[in-house]
Enzyme design. Structure first.
Site, mmCIF file in Angstrom:
data_model
loop_
_atom_site.group_PDB
_atom_site.id
_atom_site.type_symbol
_atom_site.label_atom_id
_atom_site.label_comp_id
_atom_site.label_asym_id
_atom_site.label_seq_id
_atom_site.Cartn_x
_atom_site.Cartn_y
_atom_site.Cartn_z
ATOM 1 C CB VAL A 92 6.190 -1.540 6.145
ATOM 2 C CG1 VAL A 92 5.013 -1.065 6.273
ATOM 3 C CG2 VAL A 92 6.877 -1.659 4.487
ATOM 4 C CD GLU A 210 -9.711 -4.565 -18.471
ATOM 5 O OE1 GLU A 210 -10.045 -3.635 -17.836
ATOM 6 O OE2 GLU A 210 -8.491 -5.223 -18.519
ATOM 7 C CG HIS A 234 -7.614 -12.159 -12.296
ATOM 8 N ND1 HIS A 234 -7.523 -12.110 -10.873
ATOM 9 C CD2 HIS A 234 -7.221 -10.855 -12.454
ATOM 10 C CE1 HIS A 234 -7.108 -11.032 -10.429
ATOM 11 N NE2 HIS A 234 -6.764 -10.344 -11.452
HETATM 12 P P1 NDP Z 1 0.601 2.395 -4.889
HETATM 13 O O1 NDP Z 1 1.959 2.936 -5.555
HETATM 14 O O2 NDP Z 1 -0.665 3.583 -5.156
HETATM 15 O O3 NDP Z 1 0.739 2.504 -3.299
HETATM 16 C C1 NDP Z 1 1.766 1.851 -2.432
HETATM 17 C C2 NDP Z 1 1.681 2.234 -1.084
HETATM 18 O O4 NDP Z 1 2.896 1.832 -0.389
HETATM 19 C C3 NDP Z 1 1.665 3.900 -1.083
HETATM 20 O O5 NDP Z 1 0.602 4.246 -0.057
HETATM 21 C C4 NDP Z 1 3.169 3.956 -0.407
HETATM 22 O O6 NDP Z 1 3.320 5.284 0.565
HETATM 23 C C5 NDP Z 1 3.260 2.815 0.570
HETATM 24 N N1 NDP Z 1 4.913 2.391 0.773
HETATM 25 C C6 NDP Z 1 5.830 2.254 -0.131
HETATM 26 N N2 NDP Z 1 6.946 1.925 0.291
HETATM 27 C C7 NDP Z 1 6.616 1.875 1.799
HETATM 28 C C8 NDP Z 1 7.553 1.639 2.802
HETATM 29 N N3 NDP Z 1 8.708 1.607 2.927
HETATM 30 N N4 NDP Z 1 6.890 1.785 4.009
HETATM 31 C C9 NDP Z 1 5.383 2.297 4.049
HETATM 32 N N5 NDP Z 1 4.809 2.366 3.176
HETATM 33 C C10 NDP Z 1 5.148 2.358 1.768
HETATM 34 O O7 NDP Z 1 0.110 1.268 -5.220
HETATM 35 P P2 NDP Z 1 -1.117 0.311 -5.466
HETATM 36 O O8 NDP Z 1 -1.996 0.656 -4.235
HETATM 37 O O9 NDP Z 1 -1.638 0.664 -6.778
HETATM 38 O O10 NDP Z 1 -0.728 -1.142 -5.297
HETATM 39 C C11 NDP Z 1 -0.643 -1.867 -3.965
HETATM 40 C C12 NDP Z 1 -0.439 -3.185 -4.466
HETATM 41 O O11 NDP Z 1 -1.695 -3.758 -4.802
HETATM 42 C C13 NDP Z 1 0.328 -3.867 -5.239
HETATM 43 O O12 NDP Z 1 0.977 -5.095 -5.169
HETATM 44 C C14 NDP Z 1 -0.483 -3.988 -6.655
HETATM 45 O O13 NDP Z 1 0.042 -4.851 -7.437
HETATM 46 C C15 NDP Z 1 -1.827 -4.479 -6.056
HETATM 47 N N6 NDP Z 1 -2.913 -4.108 -6.828
HETATM 48 C C16 NDP Z 1 -3.246 -2.821 -7.057
HETATM 49 C C17 NDP Z 1 -4.347 -2.749 -7.785
HETATM 50 C C18 NDP Z 1 -4.718 -1.211 -8.230
HETATM 51 O O14 NDP Z 1 -5.631 -1.299 -8.957
HETATM 52 N N7 NDP Z 1 -3.945 -0.346 -7.609
HETATM 53 C C19 NDP Z 1 -5.269 -3.651 -8.330
HETATM 54 C C20 NDP Z 1 -4.767 -5.127 -7.812
HETATM 55 C C21 NDP Z 1 -3.504 -5.322 -7.146
HETATM 56 P P3 NDP Z 1 4.268 6.572 -0.050
HETATM 57 O O15 NDP Z 1 3.726 7.038 -1.353
HETATM 58 O O16 NDP Z 1 4.071 7.421 0.836
HETATM 59 O O17 NDP Z 1 5.569 5.906 -0.125
#
Ligand code: NDP
Length: 467
Positions: A92, A210, A234
Site C-alpha cells: 500500500v 482488566e 476511550h
Molecule cells: P498486524 O500487524 O497483525 O497486521 C498488520 C497488517 O498490515 C498485516 O496484514 C500486514 O500484512 C499488513 N501490512 C503491513 N505493511 C503493509 C504494506 N506495506 N502493504 C500492505 N499491507 C501491509 O496488526 P493489527 O491487525 O494488530 O493492527 C492493525 C491496526 O489496528 C493497528 O493500527 C492497530 O493499532 C489497530 N488495532 C488493533 C487491535 C488488535 O486487537 N489487533 C485493536 C485495536 C486497534 P503482512 O504481514 O503480509 O505484511
C-alpha cells in the site's frame, strides 16, 4: 434503528492482520447475518501473495461463529459475500498501488486501514486527491497519531483527500448502545439534569480494569502503555459524554460539537506527581492464570518503563464542572474486571438529627459491557426505621446484538460518522495527555508496582474494589 449501507464496497487493507481476522471480519459477519449489509462487496488487500481461495478460507473461518447462529437467510447472505469476495496483493505504500486499486472498485468504497499506524499514514500520503473517487470513506484505527502535532498532520493529510465527515476514526468503545444509553439517561430524564453539576457532584470516576495481562501483545502494548492505550482514547471519550452540555440533537454535528467543547475545557492539573499515578504489575495470578513479572514478559523492553496501570485526574474548567475531579483509570492483570463510571454525589447538607446508621454519599454507577445502571441510595432500615441502610436500585440497559466492530462497521457503511472521533477531538485528546507522558518519561512521577491479581497499589484510593 438499523440502516442499510450507502457504501457498496468494503476494502480491508491488512487482510492477513490480527485485527481483520479476530475483530473486523467477525463483526462484519454479524452485520451480514442480520441482513444489515445487503448488497455489500468485500475486498481484501495485503502484502501476502495469497490466492483468492486462501483469502476466502480466512473469511470463511472468521464468519463461522456468526453462520452457526444465523437463520437460513443470514447463512445465504454470508455465503454469497464469501463467494464473491476478492483479494489483491499490493504494497500500500508503493507509489500508485492503492490509487490503481481504488479506481477499479465499485464505489462508494470504505477503505479500512487495518495496518500498522505508520503504514496507514504512508498509504494516505501516497494518494493524491484526484485519485480518490467521490464518496470514498477512510476508516482509521487507533492510535490516531502519537502526539497532538502528529495527529494534526495526519488530519491534514486525510482532509486533503476526503471531507472530514467521510473520515471515520474508530473508537470501538463508542458502541451505539453505550453512547445512546449515556445520552438517554442524561437527557431524557428531568430529575438528573438539576443535580448534574459541581454543586451536587463530588467526583466522577471512570474505571476500566482488566484481569487479563499482556496476552502476547507486547509488540504493540510495550510501546503504548495504559495511558495511551486506554485513557488517551476511550476513557476521555466516555468522560466527554458524561460531561457534555445538552445537545439540540444527537446528530453527528451537534453531538460532536458538544464533545469537542468539553475536551477543549479539559486538562490534567499540575503538578503531575499529585494528579497522576502509574504502576506496572509484578508476578502473580490474574484472570485465572499465572502471570509473570511484566518486565519478564516476552517481547517487553523492561528499560522502557511502560506502565500497565495508569490513573489521571482531569479537570473540566467550565461553569458546570469547575472543581469536580474526573478520575480516569485503566490497567491490566488486576484482581477483577471492572468497567464502569461512578458518579459520587455530595453528602446531604444536613442529616436530620435522630437518624443513625449509614450516611454514605449517593452513587450512580454506569456499567459498560454489559451496560447496567446502579443507583446507591440511603433508605430507612427495616425494624428501626431511624437506622438508615443502603439500598441499590439496579437495572440492565439495552445492549446491542452486534459485536463492537459490527457497530463500528454499520456506522461506516451507512456513512454515519456519529460514533467516529472527529479530527479536532483526536488532537484535543493528545493535548490533554501529552504533558503527562512527557513528565512520566522524565520520571517526574514514580513507576510503582502491584502484584498481578491485586487491586493495584494499596495506597491508590481507586484501588478499593467496587462496593
Ligand atoms: P498486524 O500487524 O497483525 O497486521 C498488520 C497488517 O498490515 C498485516 O496484514 C500486514 O500484512 C499488513 N501490512 C503491513 N505493511 C503493509 C504494506 N506495506 N502493504 C500492505 N499491507 C501491509 O496488526 P493489527 O491487525 O494488530 O493492527 C492493525 C491496526 O489496528 C493497528 O493500527 C492497530 O493499532 C489497530 N488495532 C488493533 C487491535 C488488535 O486487537 N489487533 C485493536 C485495536 C486497534 P503482512 O504481514 O503480509 O505484511
Amino acid at each position: 434503528m438499523t440502516s442499510q449501507p450507502t457504501v457498496k464496497t468494503l476494502l480491508i487493507l491488512g487482510a492477513s492482520g490480527d485485527l481483520t481476522g479476530r475483530l473486523l471480519l467477525p463483526g462484519l459477519a454479524r452485520l451480514v447475518a442480520r441482513g444489515r449489509a445487503a448488497g455489500l462487496r468485500l475486498v481484501g488487500a495485503g502484502s501476502d501473495p495469497w490466492t483468492p481461495e486462501q483469502w476466502r478460507e480466512r473469511v470463511h473461518a472468521s464468519f463461522e461463529a456468526a453462520a452457526a447462529s444465523a437463520g437460513p437467510e443470514g447463512k445465504e447472505a454470508l455465503q454469497s459475500l464469501e463467494k464473491e469476495t476478492v483479494y489483491h496483493q499490493l504494497d500500500v505504500t508503493a507509489e500508485g498501488a492503492l490509487a490503481s486499486l481504488l479506481g477499479t472498485l465499485d464505489g462508494p468504497t470504505a477503505v479500512y486501514f487495518a495496518l500498522p499506524p505508520r503504514i496507514s499514514q504512508l498509504a494516505c500520503e501516497s494518494l493524491r486527491p484526484e485519485q480518490v473517487p467521490p464518496g470514498t470513506r477512510l476508516v482509521m484505527e487507533k492510535p490516531f497519531g502519537s502526539s497532538e502535532e502528529s495527529a494534526r498532520s495526519l488530519n491534514q493529510t486525510l482532509v486533503r483527500l476526503v471531507p472530514e465527515d467521510h473520515v471515520h476514526r474508530v473508537d470501538h468503545f463508542l458502541g451505539k448502545a453505550t453512547v445512546l444509553n449515556i445520552l438517554g439517561l442524561r437527557f431524557a430524564n428531568n430529575f438528573l439534569e438539576p443535580v448534574w453539576d459541581r454543586h451536587h457532584v463530588e467526583k466522577v470516576e471512570i474505571i476500566f480494569d482488566e484481569d487479563l495481562a499482556l496476552e502476547g501483545r507486547a509488540r504493540y502494548y510495550d510501546g503504548a502503555g495504559a495511558l495511551r492505550d486506554m485513557i488517551q482514547s476511550h476513557l476521555l471519550q466516555i468522560m466527554a459524554l458524561l460531561a457534555i452540555e445538552p445537545p439540540a440533537t444527537i446528530g453527528e454535528r451537534d453531538l460532536r460539537d458538544a464533545i469537542s467543547a468539553v475536551l477543549r475545557a479539559s486538562s490534567v492539573p499540575v503538578p503531575y506527581a499529585a494528579s497522576t499515578r502509574r504502576a506496572r504489575y509484578t508476578a502473580g495470578q490474574a484472570g485465572g492464570k499465572d502471570v509473570p513479572d511484566y518486565a519478564r514478559e516476552e517481547g517487553v523492553d523492561a528499560g522502557r518503563g511502560t506502565e500497565t496501570l495508569a490513573e489521571i485526574q482531569v479537570n473540566i474548567d467550565n461553569w458546570r464542572w469547575n472543581g469536580v475531579p474526573f478520575i480516569l483509570r485503566s490497567g491490566k492483570a488486576l484482581g477483577a474486571k471492572r468497567k464502569e463510571a461512578v458518579v459520587t454525589f455530595r453528602p446531604v447538607p444536613h442529616l436530620p438529627r435522630g437518624f443513625t446508621g449509614v450516611d454514605s454519599p449517593n452513587k450512580l454507577r454506569i456499567g459498560f459491557g454489559p451496560d447496567t445502571l446502579r443507583f446507591d441510595v440511603d433508605v430507612n432500615g427495616p425494624g428501626n426505621i431511624f437506622s438508615l441502610s443502603r439500598a441499590t436500585l439496579e437495572t440492565e440497559l439495552s445492549g446491542s446484538d452486534l459485536l463492537p466492530y459490527g457497530e463500528v462497521l454499520e456506522g461506516v457503511l451507512a456513512g454515519d460518522p456519529l460514533l467516529s472521533v472527529r479530527g479536532d477531538t483526536a488532537e484535543e485528546c493528545w493535548r490533554i495527555v501529552e504533558p503527562v507522558l512527557k513528565a512520566w518519561q522524565q520520571d517526574a512521577v514514580p513507576l510503582e508496582e502491584y502484584d498481578a491479581g491485586s487491586a493495584g497499589p494499596a495506597a491508590w484510593p481507586t484501588a478499593v474494589p467496587r462496593d
